[in-house]
Structure formats: structure tokens, C-alpha cells
Enzyme design. Structure first.
Site, PDB file in Angstrom:
ATOM      1  CB  ALA A   1     -14.328  16.255  20.045  1.00 37.10           C
TER       2      ALA A   1
ATOM      3  NE  ARG B   1      -9.476  18.494   5.062  1.00 39.81           N
ATOM      4  CZ  ARG B   1      -9.720  19.798   5.179  1.00 39.81           C
ATOM      5  NH1 ARG B   1      -8.748  20.649   5.458  1.00 39.81           N
ATOM      6  NH2 ARG B   1     -10.944  20.270   5.039  1.00 39.81           N
TER       7      ARG B   1
ATOM      8  NE  ARG C   1      -8.023  11.195  18.701  1.00 38.00           N
ATOM      9  CZ  ARG C   1      -7.360  10.089  19.013  1.00 38.00           C
ATOM     10  NH1 ARG C   1      -6.082   9.974  18.709  1.00 38.00           N
ATOM     11  NH2 ARG C   1      -7.977   9.086  19.629  1.00 38.00           N
TER      12      ARG C   1
ATOM     13  CB  ALA D   1     -12.434  24.044  16.717  1.00 37.96           C
TER      14      ALA D   1
ATOM     15  CG  ASP E   1     -16.359   9.482  17.094  1.00 38.24           C
ATOM     16  OD1 ASP E   1     -17.135  10.391  17.488  1.00 38.24           O
ATOM     17  OD2 ASP E   1     -15.482   9.670  16.226  1.00 38.24           O
TER      18      ASP E   1
ATOM     19  CD  GLU F   1      -5.772   4.041  22.694  1.00 39.07           C
ATOM     20  OE1 GLU F   1      -6.868   4.505  22.986  1.00 39.07           O
ATOM     21  OE2 GLU F   1      -5.464   3.705  21.526  1.00 39.07           O
TER      22      GLU F   1
HETATM   23  P1  FAD Z   1     -11.529   8.579  19.233  1.00 40.59           P
HETATM   24  O1  FAD Z   1     -10.956   9.912  19.505  1.00 40.59           O
HETATM   25  O2  FAD Z   1     -11.519   8.021  17.867  1.00 40.59           O
HETATM   26  O3  FAD Z   1     -10.785   7.563  20.214  1.00 40.59           O
HETATM   27  C1  FAD Z   1     -11.016   6.172  20.197  1.00 40.59           C
HETATM   28  C2  FAD Z   1      -9.830   5.513  20.884  1.00 40.59           C
HETATM   29  O4  FAD Z   1     -10.091   4.131  21.045  1.00 40.59           O
HETATM   30  C3  FAD Z   1      -8.545   5.632  20.064  1.00 40.59           C
HETATM   31  O5  FAD Z   1      -7.511   6.103  20.894  1.00 40.59           O
HETATM   32  C4  FAD Z   1      -8.306   4.214  19.559  1.00 40.59           C
HETATM   33  O6  FAD Z   1      -6.934   3.914  19.407  1.00 40.59           O
HETATM   34  C5  FAD Z   1      -8.944   3.401  20.670  1.00 40.59           C
HETATM   35  N1  FAD Z   1      -9.417   2.077  20.224  1.00 40.59           N
HETATM   36  C6  FAD Z   1     -10.037   1.759  19.057  1.00 40.59           C
HETATM   37  N2  FAD Z   1     -10.325   0.457  19.026  1.00 40.59           N
HETATM   38  C7  FAD Z   1      -9.882  -0.084  20.184  1.00 40.59           C
HETATM   39  C8  FAD Z   1      -9.897  -1.391  20.739  1.00 40.59           C
HETATM   40  N3  FAD Z   1     -10.432  -2.427  20.076  1.00 40.59           N
HETATM   41  N4  FAD Z   1      -9.348  -1.599  21.967  1.00 40.59           N
HETATM   42  C9  FAD Z   1      -8.804  -0.549  22.652  1.00 40.59           C
HETATM   43  N5  FAD Z   1      -8.779   0.726  22.169  1.00 40.59           N
HETATM   44  C10 FAD Z   1      -9.307   0.955  20.956  1.00 40.59           C
HETATM   45  N6  FAD Z   1     -15.117  17.219  16.753  1.00 40.59           N
HETATM   46  C11 FAD Z   1     -15.257  18.431  17.353  1.00 40.59           C
HETATM   47  O7  FAD Z   1     -15.951  18.538  18.371  1.00 40.59           O
HETATM   48  N7  FAD Z   1     -14.626  19.546  16.847  1.00 40.59           N
HETATM   49  C12 FAD Z   1     -13.868  19.509  15.717  1.00 40.59           C
HETATM   50  O8  FAD Z   1     -13.309  20.528  15.292  1.00 40.59           O
HETATM   51  C13 FAD Z   1     -13.725  18.253  15.045  1.00 40.59           C
HETATM   52  N8  FAD Z   1     -12.978  18.166  13.934  1.00 40.59           N
HETATM   53  C14 FAD Z   1     -12.840  16.954  13.323  1.00 40.59           C
HETATM   54  C15 FAD Z   1     -12.074  16.882  12.160  1.00 40.59           C
HETATM   55  C16 FAD Z   1     -11.925  15.669  11.522  1.00 40.59           C
HETATM   56  C17 FAD Z   1     -11.100  15.627  10.280  1.00 40.59           C
HETATM   57  C18 FAD Z   1     -12.541  14.493  12.039  1.00 40.59           C
HETATM   58  C19 FAD Z   1     -12.377  13.157  11.365  1.00 40.59           C
HETATM   59  C20 FAD Z   1     -13.293  14.555  13.194  1.00 40.59           C
HETATM   60  C21 FAD Z   1     -13.465  15.787  13.842  1.00 40.59           C
HETATM   61  N9  FAD Z   1     -14.214  15.883  15.016  1.00 40.59           N
HETATM   62  C22 FAD Z   1     -14.374  17.104  15.621  1.00 40.59           C
HETATM   63  C23 FAD Z   1     -14.798  14.678  15.637  1.00 40.59           C
HETATM   64  C24 FAD Z   1     -13.905  14.111  16.754  1.00 40.59           C
HETATM   65  O9  FAD Z   1     -12.577  13.915  16.317  1.00 40.59           O
HETATM   66  C25 FAD Z   1     -14.459  12.785  17.298  1.00 40.59           C
HETATM   67  O10 FAD Z   1     -15.840  12.895  17.474  1.00 40.59           O
HETATM   68  C26 FAD Z   1     -13.794  12.434  18.643  1.00 40.59           C
HETATM   69  O11 FAD Z   1     -12.429  12.201  18.462  1.00 40.59           O
HETATM   70  C27 FAD Z   1     -14.461  11.221  19.295  1.00 40.59           C
HETATM   71  O12 FAD Z   1     -13.730  10.831  20.423  1.00 40.59           O
HETATM   72  P2  FAD Z   1     -13.709   9.297  20.892  1.00 40.59           P
HETATM   73  O13 FAD Z   1     -12.858   9.244  22.098  1.00 40.59           O
HETATM   74  O14 FAD Z   1     -15.097   8.789  20.975  1.00 40.59           O
HETATM   75  O15 FAD Z   1     -13.050   8.524  19.698  1.00 40.59           O
END
Ligand code: FAD
Length: 430
Positions: free
Chosen positions: A323, A200, A114, A50, A310, A37
Site C-alpha cells: 500500500a 490464517r 481497508r 499498517a 497493485d 470502481e
Molecule cells: P486495491 O486496494 O486492490 O484496489 C483495487 C481496486 O480496484 C478495488 O477497489 C477493486 O474493486 C477495483 N477494481 C478491480 N478491478 C476493477 C475493474 N475491472 N474495474 C473497476 N474497478 C476495479 N501493504 C502495506 O503497505 N502495509 C500492510 O500492512 C499491508 N498488509 C497487507 C496484508 C494483506 C493480507 C495483503 C493481501 C496485502 C497487504 N498490503 C499491505 C498490500 C496492500 O493491501 C496493497 O498493496 C494495496 O491495497 C494496493 O492498493 P491498490 O489500490 O493498488 O489495489
């Protein structure tokens, strides 16, 4: 399987997707899993997530502990026994004031910060299986003397690691995505096609009650119109209110790339309750951000490297299911890797190909859906805003598409695809 032959899996990114998968995989003795991470520690940036029904199903399939940790850490938006609902209302035009959707009516609706959720999931993983402060810089694959392919990870701090399989959950600006697609591929970077700017603010609830209809400090409004949709979300047991105006087609400055200030005068023909919220947001827009998403990647996996969450399919936030999609991915990979019992190219690549085949169409459909939500909210989906009954049907269908999905059935389909491949190769799997 002997310790020597454990399959070495690197998960890059310990966010929602990466940690959820790590909880599942670290409990499988035939896998040797490590999470890398980038950040030194999780930070609370104030946003609440949510998690809808499909997310709860995906968590449970990986481990009921994941779901329990979510419920332990989630706070009700309002009071425990307070019924709350998301109301989607037309704030502009001929049908101003008409409600077109009522979503998620329930007592004790929850959101989770989160950082709180990640801390709880971290406690479910052995401490020696995750390293913080490891930002992946580049990836390379080599073939060793015995024709075994190895994935090499180089980190920004100058250190490196190797693995039999790399699963990249490194978020919207993913290094893994760049590696898989190539940095010049048009779908590699995220884009803000429709010029979304999210103005916001965060306001103590007591203060908000003096400025807007108090009803919108205990229910969730989405008030629609062509120059932006207006939204409030109660947080932390009704002590804080997140309020916003999401504008489609913002004109960003050619000099500093910034969006223009939010101008309440542009909302003079919106409903009074929408105008009140716009005025409140315009006073302090310091929590604003610019939204973006991914165009469709042609594949999520190649050989021993895959992307998920993502990194694979970042979506605009309007369908509230990003998420949940990340968790559906994690659940599918967890189900598949349970059956991978050799570090051969064949097995790892075919498991990742099965993940790609099953998960890509649905997760990309959710990216498209979130864009469509954005257009519907902005009165830009044809003349749908002139037909409230059509809008109502749209919201009902879409909520069913995201939330009522058969996650278990999808995972079983992926495992069937993988098993069929293995049988075709003449292998016998567990
Ligand atoms: P992330 O949670 O972004 O995690 C990626 C991780 O990778 C991070 O910890 C980062 O530090 C790490 N990282 C990045 N680059 C590197 C690298 N080069 N080397 C090592 N580590 C790295 N979704 C829902 O289902 N319900 C909701 O209510 C909702 N509300 C939201 C509200 C907002 C304002 C936003 C912006 C998004 C919302 N989402 C919601 C979407 C949700 O937050 C994301 O889809 C989700 O967090 C994706 O998870 P992830 O683990 O793929 O990415």
C-alpha cells in the site's frame, strides 16, 4: 483554463491507490477527474493495513487530509500507551530461539481496516466524481478528426465513458495491465512462483491467550523456519488476534487447486511457542488465502494510459509495503499532473513517461524485496539462517530502504524529467 479545456482523467479502481490520487487530482481545477470502481460499496474483509513512514510521507504530499483521515480511522493494535514491537525469531535449527530483528518498536502502533480507510478518503472527494458498480471490461484508443487521441472505457454493465487520460489502479488482476502489456505477455497475469499458501485464522484474544504464549497476543511475532513462518497480529485494541502460518512450496491439488490441510505434525521440530500457534491456526483455517505477485512489467505507461498501485507491481505481503508503494505512485502522479496544462499527446504522454521512469525501478525493487523476505523467512535464501548476524543486517537495511525513502525528492525528480522534455519541445509550463 476554461471549463471546456479541462483535461479529462479517468481513474479506474477506487482502492488505496485510486482514491488517494483522486483526493489530490479533484483539488486541481484544471483537471476533470472521475473514478470508476467495480464494487457497489466497500466491504470489510477483516484485514488490517499498517502504513509505514514512506506511506505517511506520500499521503502528506498529496494532501495532509489523507494522512489525518488515516490517523482518525486507525486503531491501535493494543492499548494506546502500550509499547509494541515486531520480533523476528528463528523457530527452527541450530539457532532456535535467537531473535534476528526487532522492528517498529513504538507505543500505540496502529492498523487500519481497508474499508474504514477508503470510507474516510471517499468523504474527501465530491460525490459526483466517483461511480460505484462500474467494472471496466475493455479499453480502446481512437484518434478523432482533429488528430486528438481519446481513450474509451467499456464497463461490464454495458455503459461506457471517454477520457483524455486513463490511470488504472484496478488491483492485482488489472484490466489496464492486460491492455498495456497485452493479455499474452508473460508478466500480464499474477503468479505464485514459490507456491505460497497463507493459512490464517481469527481468534478472540481471550481465547488465544489460553492456547499460546500470551506475550504473542500483545506483540507481533514472526517465527521462522523451513516449512513455514508463523505470525500473529493483534487487532482492534487487543480484542481479536489474526494468526497465520505462511508456507512456501505448498503442493496444490491437481483436481481442485486447493492447498493441503495445515498439519501440525510437520512442525514437531519447531520451537514450542511456534508449535502452539500452528496448532491454534490448524483448528480453523477458514481465513486462508493463496499469495501471488507480478513479474516485472517492461513499462507502466504508454501514451495516455498508465497503471499504478497493485495493478503495476503487486507484491507478496511479507515486506508490508504494498500500500505504501501504491501511495508513492499516487503521490508522484499527483505531482506530475499538477504541471500538465494541455490535453495534447505530448504533455500527457510525457508526464506518464516521467512517472514510469522514476517509479518503476523502486516499486519493482520492492516486489523483489518481498520475495526475498519470503525466502529469508523460509530459510531458503542460501545459508543466511545459519548466520543470525547477517540476517540482522538484512532486516535493518531493508527497513531503511522501504521506510526512510525520500518521497518528495523522487517526485521532484519526476517533475524535472517532465519539465526537461517540455523545454526540449519548446513549451513553457507553469
Ligand atoms: P486495491 O486496494 O486492490 O484496489 C483495487 C481496486 O480496484 C478495488 O477497489 C477493486 O474493486 C477495483 N477494481 C478491480 N478491478 C476493477 C475493474 N475491472 N474495474 C473497476 N474497478 C476495479 N501493504 C502495506 O503497505 N502495509 C500492510 O500492512 C499491508 N498488509 C497487507 C496484508 C494483506 C493480507 C495483503 C493481501 C496485502 C497487504 N498490503 C499491505 C498490500 C496492500 O493491501 C496493497 O498493496 C494495496 O491495497 C494496493 O492498493 P491498490 O489500490 O493498488 O489495489
Amino acid at each position: 483554463m476554461s471549463e471546456k479545456k479541462r483535461i479529462k482523467i479517468a481513474i479506474v479502481g477506487g482502492g488505496i491507490a485510486g482514491l488517494a490520487l483522486a483526493v489530490g487530482l479533484t483539488r486541481k481545477p484544471h483537471l476533470d477527474v472521475h473514478v470508476y470502481e467495480a464494487v457497489p460499496a466497500y466491504k470489510d474483509v477483516g484485514a488490517g493495513l499498517a502504513l509505514h513512514l514512506n506511506a505517511l510521507k506520500a499521503m502528506t504530499l498529496i494532501s495532509p487530509d489523507l494522512r489525518q483521515a488515516y490517523f482518525d480511522k486507525a486503531l491501535t493494535m493494543g492499548d494506546e500507551d502500550q509499547e509494541m514491537v515486531t520480533e523476528v525469531i528463528l523457530a527452527h535449527g541450530r539457532f532456535q530461539g535467537q531473535r534476528v530483528a526487532e522492528l517498529g518498536r513504538a507505543k500505540g502502533r496502529k492498523t487500519v481496516a481497508r474499508a474504514d480507510l477508503l470510507d474516510a478518503w471517499l468523504a474527501l472527494i465530491p460525490a459526483d466524481r466517483i461511480s460505484f458498480g462500474k467494472r471496466l471490461a475493455s479499453i480502446e484508443e481512437t484518434v478523432s478528426g482533429d488528430k486528438h487521441r481519446v481513450v474509451h472505457l467499456a464497463f461490464q454493465d454495458g455503459t461506457s465513458a471517454t477520457a483524455d487520460c486513463l490511470l488504472g489502479a484496478d488491483g492485482i488482476h488489472s484490466v489496464t495491465r492486460n491492455y498495456l502489456l497485452g493479455p499474452d505477455h508473460p508478466a500480464a497475469p499474477s503468479k505464485n512462483h514459490d507456491g505460497w499458501q497463507i493459512y490464517r485464522t481469527m481468534v478472540p484474544t481471550e481465547e488465544a491467550r489460553r492456547q499460546i504464549n500470551p506475550k504473542w497476543t500483545t506483540n507481533v511475532p514472526i517465527l521462522l523456519g523451513p516449512r513455514g513462518h508463523v505470525n500473529c497480529i493483534p487487532l482492534n485494541k487487543n480484542t481479536r488476534l489474526s494468526a497465520g502460518v505462511a508456507v512456501r512450496g505448498a503442493v496444490f491439488s491437481a483436481v481442485d487447486g486447493k492447498a493441503p490441510p495445515l498439519d501440525p505434525a510437520l512442525y514437531a521440530d519447531y520451537s514450542e511457542e511456534a508449535r502452539e500457534i500452528v496448532r491454534m491456526v490448524a483448528k480453523d483455517t477458514s481465513a486462508s488465502w493463496t499469495a501471488a505477485d507480478h513479474d516485472h512489467a517492461p513499462f507502466y505507461a504508454r501514451g495516455r494510459v498508465a497503471m499504478f498501485g497493485d495493478a503495476a507491481h503487486a507484491a507478496l505481503p511479507f515486506a508490508g509495503n504494498g500500500a505504501a508503494q501504491a501511495l508513492e505512485d499516487a503521490s508522484c502522479l499527483d505531482a506530475l499532473l499538477k504541471h500538465v496544462d494541455s490535453d495534447s499527446d505530448d504533455q500527457i504522454a510525457s508526464a506518464l513517461a516521467a512517472y514510469d521512469r522514476v517509479r518503476r525501478p523502486r516499486s519493482q525493487a520492492v516486489v523483489d524485496l518481498a520475495r526475498k523476505f519470503g525466502r529469508v523467512y523460509a530459510y531458503a535464501e542460501g545459508d543466511m539462517h545459519e548466520d543470525p548476524a547477517r540476517m540482522m543486517a538484512f532486516f535493518g537495511e531493508m527497513a531503511a530502504f522501504t521506510n526512510d525513502f525520500d518521497v518528495k525528492g523522487q517526485n521532484e525528480e519526476a517533475v524535472d524529467v517532465f519539465m526537461f522534455d517540455a523545454v526540449s519541445r519548446g513549451e513553457k509550463l507553469n
